[in-house]
Design an enzyme around this catalytic site. Sequence first.
Site, PDB file in Angstrom:
ATOM      1  N   ARG A 125       0.903  -1.166   0.000  1.00  0.00           N
ATOM      2  CA  ARG A 125       0.000   0.000   0.000  1.00  0.00           C
ATOM      3  C   ARG A 125       0.923   1.191   0.000  1.00  0.00           C
ATOM      4  O   ARG A 125       1.578   1.488   0.981  1.00  0.00           O
ATOM      5  CB  ARG A 125      -0.896  -0.019   1.245  1.00  0.00           C
ATOM      6  CG  ARG A 125      -1.748   1.246   1.416  1.00  0.00           C
ATOM      7  CD  ARG A 125      -2.759   1.368   0.278  1.00  0.00           C
ATOM      8  NE  ARG A 125      -3.690   2.479   0.522  1.00  0.00           N
ATOM      9  CZ  ARG A 125      -3.555   3.712   0.034  1.00  0.00           C
ATOM     10  NH1 ARG A 125      -2.490   3.992  -0.726  1.00  0.00           N
ATOM     11  NH2 ARG A 125      -4.437   4.646   0.290  1.00  0.00           N
ATOM     12  N   HIS A 128       1.814   7.187   1.465  1.00  0.00           N
ATOM     13  CA  HIS A 128       0.657   8.071   1.350  1.00  0.00           C
ATOM     14  C   HIS A 128       0.348   8.696   2.705  1.00  0.00           C
ATOM     15  O   HIS A 128       0.978   8.364   3.710  1.00  0.00           O
ATOM     16  CB  HIS A 128      -0.568   7.277   0.876  1.00  0.00           C
ATOM     17  CG  HIS A 128      -1.047   6.259   1.867  1.00  0.00           C
ATOM     18  ND1 HIS A 128      -0.378   5.071   2.100  1.00  0.00           N
ATOM     19  CD2 HIS A 128      -2.113   6.242   2.716  1.00  0.00           C
ATOM     20  CE1 HIS A 128      -1.005   4.369   3.015  1.00  0.00           C
ATOM     21  NE2 HIS A 128      -2.062   5.069   3.431  1.00  0.00           N
ATOM     22  N   HIS A 130      -3.384  10.624   4.856  1.00  0.00           N
ATOM     23  CA  HIS A 130      -4.814  10.917   4.800  1.00  0.00           C
ATOM     24  C   HIS A 130      -5.127  12.237   5.507  1.00  0.00           C
ATOM     25  O   HIS A 130      -4.367  12.697   6.362  1.00  0.00           O
ATOM     26  CB  HIS A 130      -5.627   9.813   5.491  1.00  0.00           C
ATOM     27  CG  HIS A 130      -5.294   8.427   5.044  1.00  0.00           C
ATOM     28  ND1 HIS A 130      -5.658   7.934   3.822  1.00  0.00           N
ATOM     29  CD2 HIS A 130      -4.618   7.431   5.666  1.00  0.00           C
ATOM     30  CE1 HIS A 130      -5.228   6.686   3.701  1.00  0.00           C
ATOM     31  NE2 HIS A 130      -4.591   6.360   4.809  1.00  0.00           N
ATOM     32  N   GLU A 134      -5.968   7.374  10.879  1.00  0.00           N
ATOM     33  CA  GLU A 134      -6.100   5.960  10.518  1.00  0.00           C
ATOM     34  C   GLU A 134      -5.759   5.076  11.721  1.00  0.00           C
ATOM     35  O   GLU A 134      -4.656   5.129  12.247  1.00  0.00           O
ATOM     36  CB  GLU A 134      -5.162   5.633   9.361  1.00  0.00           C
ATOM     37  CG  GLU A 134      -5.098   4.146   9.005  1.00  0.00           C
ATOM     38  CD  GLU A 134      -4.085   3.865   7.900  1.00  0.00           C
ATOM     39  OE1 GLU A 134      -4.185   4.510   6.844  1.00  0.00           O
ATOM     40  OE2 GLU A 134      -3.183   3.032   8.110  1.00  0.00           O
ATOM     41  N   HIS A 173       2.888   7.355   5.588  1.00  0.00           N
ATOM     42  CA  HIS A 173       3.146   5.987   6.015  1.00  0.00           C
ATOM     43  C   HIS A 173       2.955   5.017   4.852  1.00  0.00           C
ATOM     44  O   HIS A 173       2.487   5.406   3.773  1.00  0.00           O
ATOM     45  CB  HIS A 173       2.227   5.600   7.177  1.00  0.00           C
ATOM     46  CG  HIS A 173       0.764   5.772   6.891  1.00  0.00           C
ATOM     47  ND1 HIS A 173       0.122   6.995   6.947  1.00  0.00           N
ATOM     48  CD2 HIS A 173      -0.197   4.886   6.525  1.00  0.00           C
ATOM     49  CE1 HIS A 173      -1.154   6.862   6.661  1.00  0.00           C
ATOM     50  NE2 HIS A 173      -1.369   5.587   6.381  1.00  0.00           N
ATOM     51  N   GLU A 196     -10.970   5.804   0.393  1.00  0.00           N
ATOM     52  CA  GLU A 196      -9.623   5.448  -0.041  1.00  0.00           C
ATOM     53  C   GLU A 196      -9.287   6.057  -1.400  1.00  0.00           C
ATOM     54  O   GLU A 196      -8.124   6.126  -1.783  1.00  0.00           O
ATOM     55  CB  GLU A 196      -9.481   3.928  -0.122  1.00  0.00           C
ATOM     56  CG  GLU A 196      -9.122   3.265   1.186  1.00  0.00           C
ATOM     57  CD  GLU A 196      -7.684   3.530   1.606  1.00  0.00           C
ATOM     58  OE1 GLU A 196      -6.779   2.815   1.165  1.00  0.00           O
ATOM     59  OE2 GLU A 196      -7.474   4.478   2.383  1.00  0.00           O
TER      60      GLU A 196
END
Length: 418
Positions: A125, A128, A130, A134, A173, A196
């Site tokens: 993943r 990135h 947010h 999270e 992260h 997402e």
Amino acid sequence: MSADEKKETVSRRGFLGMGSAALAAAGVLAATDAAGQEPTPYPTRDDRSSSAPGPGNAPLDGQNPDSFLPPSTDGGGVPAFKYPFGLAHKRMQQGGWSREVTIRELPISKSIAGVDMRLTAGGVRELHWHTAAEWSIMLYGNARITAIDLDGKSFVADVSEGDLWYFPPGIPHSIQGLNPDGAEFLLVFDDGNFSEYETVLLTDWMAHTPHDVLSANFGVSQQAMEKMPRKEKFIFQAAVPGPLTQDQQVAAGSLGRSPQEFAFRTSQLPATKRARGGEVKIVDSSRFKASTTIAAAIVTVRPGGIRELHWHPNADEWQYFISGSGRMTVFATGGRARTMDFQAGDVGYVQKTLPHYVQNTGDTDLKFLEMFKSSVYQDLALSEWLTHTPPELVMAHLGIDRSTLEAIPKEEVVVMPK
């Protein structure tokens, strides 16, 4: 539980194995018992009033007996508070997949959204961050997580089943699956509108930045930028990373490792409450210091047990069912109540202050998460309220005698039986 209520519960459980055709056939029978007595005031599964001879979805009805034949205590219009991850769109990639339940799938879920994600061994993943916080729990396998703190110091750790992590908004992260079979994990975000599809991704950022700007920013030639990706990767397949200590040392560089612990090992946390009926582990900012906007309870209810009648005064409750089967009734204002059934992979939601319970309806342990957009976990139990109120006042309300009142637990048990 009264004899009528027990009979009603048994009827709903027996209904699980029946298809719509069988129900329709049963419905043509007269609603009288073997003794020829008059029908009960509320329909049973053998009552023609509860039959459904028209088109139906038997497997769906079988999973939701309390929707097909609601308890007689249900009433009024309560919005649906369940959505299965199995119905969510799955975003497939080389290296894994993701699916989400947000306010778009479950309109009542305004404060929290959830993402179920799978990564293969080596699946990434991508780097990135947010706009929402999270919180995550590992459901299966092993993964490596990376981040940097606000001082630019690195954090690299391996997590396995049951472990948690928390990344505040804006903290960059990544997550990568490890041997032997990667990982699956649940991501919980403190915003029901989260998606997402709305994440700041490294590759997406680079694809939308002119190469001459990247060249000036990094102090390298524009030619070196030509191999940059032209679109986001999101999830992609890569080689399984090497030893943890090696990654930790290289990432630390001259700044050193971050003193902040973004991961939490629930296996090292003893049960907060334990009874014959089950147990609960409460994980909020008092235990997991990094988790400042999300509090959680990991609840296990044994067969025949019940997460006692209670409510939460400080936040809505977002639920994720990990294993087993159960049912929940939510009591709303205005004499409204609704019962729904839950299986592994389902999401549930209860609005702040509304009374509810969760009952194990299967023959294996029921395990689920209670999640809150809050730094602290708070709840109040019906039992402790009644037993810490003048007894004459309680008996006048409920019409019970003193011996019955004295038999009620004097403290919050969380999971009954005590």
